[in-house]
Every structure is written in C-alpha cells, then in structure tokens.
Design an enzyme around this catalytic site. Sequence first.
Site, PDB file in Angstrom:
ATOM      1  N   GLY A  77       0.910  -1.249   0.211  1.00  0.00           N
ATOM      2  CA  GLY A  77       0.108   0.177  -0.428  1.00  0.00           C
ATOM      3  C   GLY A  77       0.644   1.578   0.013  1.00  0.00           C
ATOM      4  O   GLY A  77       0.388   2.677   0.200  1.00  0.00           O
ATOM      5  N   GLN A  78       2.108   1.141  -0.415  1.00  0.00           N
ATOM      6  CA  GLN A  78       2.919   2.319  -0.304  1.00  0.00           C
ATOM      7  C   GLN A  78       2.328   3.154  -1.540  1.00  0.00           C
ATOM      8  O   GLN A  78       2.144   2.876  -3.006  1.00  0.00           O
ATOM      9  CB  GLN A  78       4.137   2.086  -0.555  1.00  0.00           C
ATOM     10  CG  GLN A  78       5.493   3.263  -1.236  1.00  0.00           C
ATOM     11  CD  GLN A  78       6.293   3.289  -1.238  1.00  0.00           C
ATOM     12  OE1 GLN A  78       7.436   2.309  -1.305  1.00  0.00           O
ATOM     13  NE2 GLN A  78       7.763   4.272  -0.995  1.00  0.00           N
ATOM     14  N   SER A  79       1.913   4.336  -1.021  1.00  0.00           N
ATOM     15  CA  SER A  79       1.739   5.791  -1.489  1.00  0.00           C
ATOM     16  C   SER A  79       2.572   6.841  -2.746  1.00  0.00           C
ATOM     17  O   SER A  79       1.812   7.652  -3.518  1.00  0.00           O
ATOM     18  CB  SER A  79      -0.392   6.378  -1.474  1.00  0.00           C
ATOM     19  OG  SER A  79       0.308   6.742  -0.211  1.00  0.00           O
ATOM     20  N   HIS A 135       9.864   6.112   3.664  1.00  0.00           N
ATOM     21  CA  HIS A 135       8.812   6.892   5.507  1.00  0.00           C
ATOM     22  C   HIS A 135       8.620   5.826   6.071  1.00  0.00           C
ATOM     23  O   HIS A 135       8.165   5.028   6.015  1.00  0.00           O
ATOM     24  CB  HIS A 135       8.121   7.760   4.835  1.00  0.00           C
ATOM     25  CG  HIS A 135       6.809   7.529   4.601  1.00  0.00           C
ATOM     26  ND1 HIS A 135       7.101   6.809   2.609  1.00  0.00           N
ATOM     27  CD2 HIS A 135       5.458   6.698   4.609  1.00  0.00           C
ATOM     28  CE1 HIS A 135       5.366   6.614   2.735  1.00  0.00           C
ATOM     29  NE2 HIS A 135       4.739   6.247   3.669  1.00  0.00           N
ATOM     30  N   LEU A 136       8.899   6.013   7.469  1.00  0.00           N
ATOM     31  CA  LEU A 136       8.208   5.629   8.261  1.00  0.00           C
ATOM     32  C   LEU A 136       7.333   5.677   9.016  1.00  0.00           C
ATOM     33  O   LEU A 136       7.030   7.037  10.157  1.00  0.00           O
ATOM     34  CB  LEU A 136       9.419   5.157   9.597  1.00  0.00           C
ATOM     35  CG  LEU A 136       9.596   4.293  10.695  1.00  0.00           C
ATOM     36  CD1 LEU A 136       8.941   2.727  10.323  1.00  0.00           C
ATOM     37  CD2 LEU A 136      10.372   5.005  12.106  1.00  0.00           C
ATOM     38  N   HIS A 137       6.298   4.759   9.202  1.00  0.00           N
ATOM     39  CA  HIS A 137       5.080   5.285  10.437  1.00  0.00           C
ATOM     40  C   HIS A 137       5.216   4.721  11.578  1.00  0.00           C
ATOM     41  O   HIS A 137       6.001   3.679  11.850  1.00  0.00           O
ATOM     42  CB  HIS A 137       3.701   4.292   9.367  1.00  0.00           C
ATOM     43  CG  HIS A 137       3.616   4.994   8.016  1.00  0.00           C
ATOM     44  ND1 HIS A 137       2.413   5.789   7.840  1.00  0.00           N
ATOM     45  CD2 HIS A 137       3.670   4.347   7.062  1.00  0.00           C
ATOM     46  CE1 HIS A 137       1.913   6.024   6.380  1.00  0.00           C
ATOM     47  NE2 HIS A 137       2.929   4.631   6.004  1.00  0.00           N
TER      48      HIS A 137
HETATM   49  P1  DGP Z   1       2.078   5.552   2.588  1.00  0.00           P
HETATM   50  O1  DGP Z   1       0.897   4.774   2.033  1.00  0.00           O
HETATM   51  O2  DGP Z   1       2.703   4.256   3.576  1.00  0.00           O
HETATM   52  O3  DGP Z   1       2.829   5.537   1.437  1.00  0.00           O
HETATM   53  O4  DGP Z   1       2.162   6.085   3.189  1.00  0.00           O
HETATM   54  C1  DGP Z   1       1.995   7.341   2.981  1.00  0.00           C
HETATM   55  C2  DGP Z   1       1.292   8.416   4.278  1.00  0.00           C
HETATM   56  O5  DGP Z   1       1.652   9.644   3.626  1.00  0.00           O
HETATM   57  C3  DGP Z   1      -0.425   8.741   4.090  1.00  0.00           C
HETATM   58  O6  DGP Z   1      -0.455   7.792   5.506  1.00  0.00           O
HETATM   59  C4  DGP Z   1      -0.965   9.926   3.797  1.00  0.00           C
HETATM   60  C5  DGP Z   1       0.635  11.224   4.263  1.00  0.00           C
HETATM   61  N1  DGP Z   1       0.161  12.105   2.869  1.00  0.00           N
HETATM   62  C6  DGP Z   1       0.641  11.937   2.066  1.00  0.00           C
HETATM   63  N2  DGP Z   1       0.506  13.188   1.401  1.00  0.00           N
HETATM   64  C7  DGP Z   1       0.842  14.225   2.801  1.00  0.00           C
HETATM   65  C8  DGP Z   1       0.938  15.409   2.674  1.00  0.00           C
HETATM   66  O7  DGP Z   1       0.893  15.759   1.502  1.00  0.00           O
HETATM   67  N3  DGP Z   1       1.383  15.557   4.350  1.00  0.00           N
HETATM   68  C9  DGP Z   1       1.299  15.028   4.625  1.00  0.00           C
HETATM   69  N4  DGP Z   1       1.705  15.364   5.780  1.00  0.00           N
HETATM   70  N5  DGP Z   1       1.121  13.426   5.053  1.00  0.00           N
HETATM   71  C10 DGP Z   1       0.922  13.578   3.943  1.00  0.00           C
END
Ligand code: DGP
Length: 114
Positions: free
Chosen positions: A93-95, A100-102
């Site tokens: 689900g990487q978007s 990045h580390l959640h």
């Molecule tokens: P992933 O699905 O693992 O690639 O997580 C991407 C995360 O990034 C998702 O939880 C939402 C966050 N995100 C996307 N765009 C932005 C943004 O412009 N600002 C911030 N703070 N977070 C964002």
Amino acid sequence: MSTCIFCRIAAGEIPATILHQDDEVVAFSDLTPQAPFHALVIPKRHVSTLNDLASADDALVGRLVRVGATLAQERGYGVRGYRTVFNCNADAGQSVFHVHLHVLAGRSLTWPPG
Ligand code: DGP
C-alpha cells in the site's frame, strides 16, 4: 523543484507539522492520521523505496527508527506501546514513493494488519 511531495516537505516548500528535524532526517504529522499519534519519519535525501537502500544507508535507517522511537517515547507511548511500519510498493500500500517510517500510537492496534 522536486515533484516528490516528501522532498518538498523536507525542503520547507509544503507546510507540515514538523516534529523533528536534523541534518539527515525530518519527522512530521501524517495528513490522514490512522491513530491519535501518527508521525512519518523520512530521510531528507530522496530514496524511493526500501528496495533502493544500499549498505551505506544502514546508519540512516537506524536513525529513522531511533527518531521514531524517541518521538513515541517523548509522548508517553514507550510502555503502552506503538507500531512502526515501512510500506514497500503496491502490495503493502505504499502511496508516496519516498521512504518513510510510520509511527502509530495512542490506540490498540490489531494484528495482522489488513
Ligand atoms: P504510504 O501509504 O505508506 O505511502 O503512506 C503515505 C502517507 O503519507 C499516508 O499515510 C498519508 C501521508 N501523506 C500523503 N501526502 C501527505 C502530505 O502532503 N502531507 C502529510 N503530512 N502527509 C501526507
């Protein structure tokens, strides 16, 4: 100008709630939090996915994890617990294609993940 949204956050070109910043790493609040505390910890340098890391990046990855752990502990989640997740590519689900580390905390998180 970079087209990578996280590069632009690291460069201060897009606003974010910055939680930590040093020469190598930036941490900020996730825009769509999945828990009461949801931070993203990124390298300032662009790396698309975990697959693109080299052995020379081992210390950088350690730094991402330590910064994430410190953020959670500083907010009192050390004992109660928190989750750290790196998503890599489609099935995970990487978007956003900047490593990045959640860091998620503040509620009971189920396992296995969806
Ligand atoms: P992933 O699905 O693992 O690639 O997580 C991407 C995360 O990034 C998702 O939880 C939402 C966050 N995100 C996307 N765009 C932005 C943004 O412009 N600002 C911030 N703070 N977070 C964002």
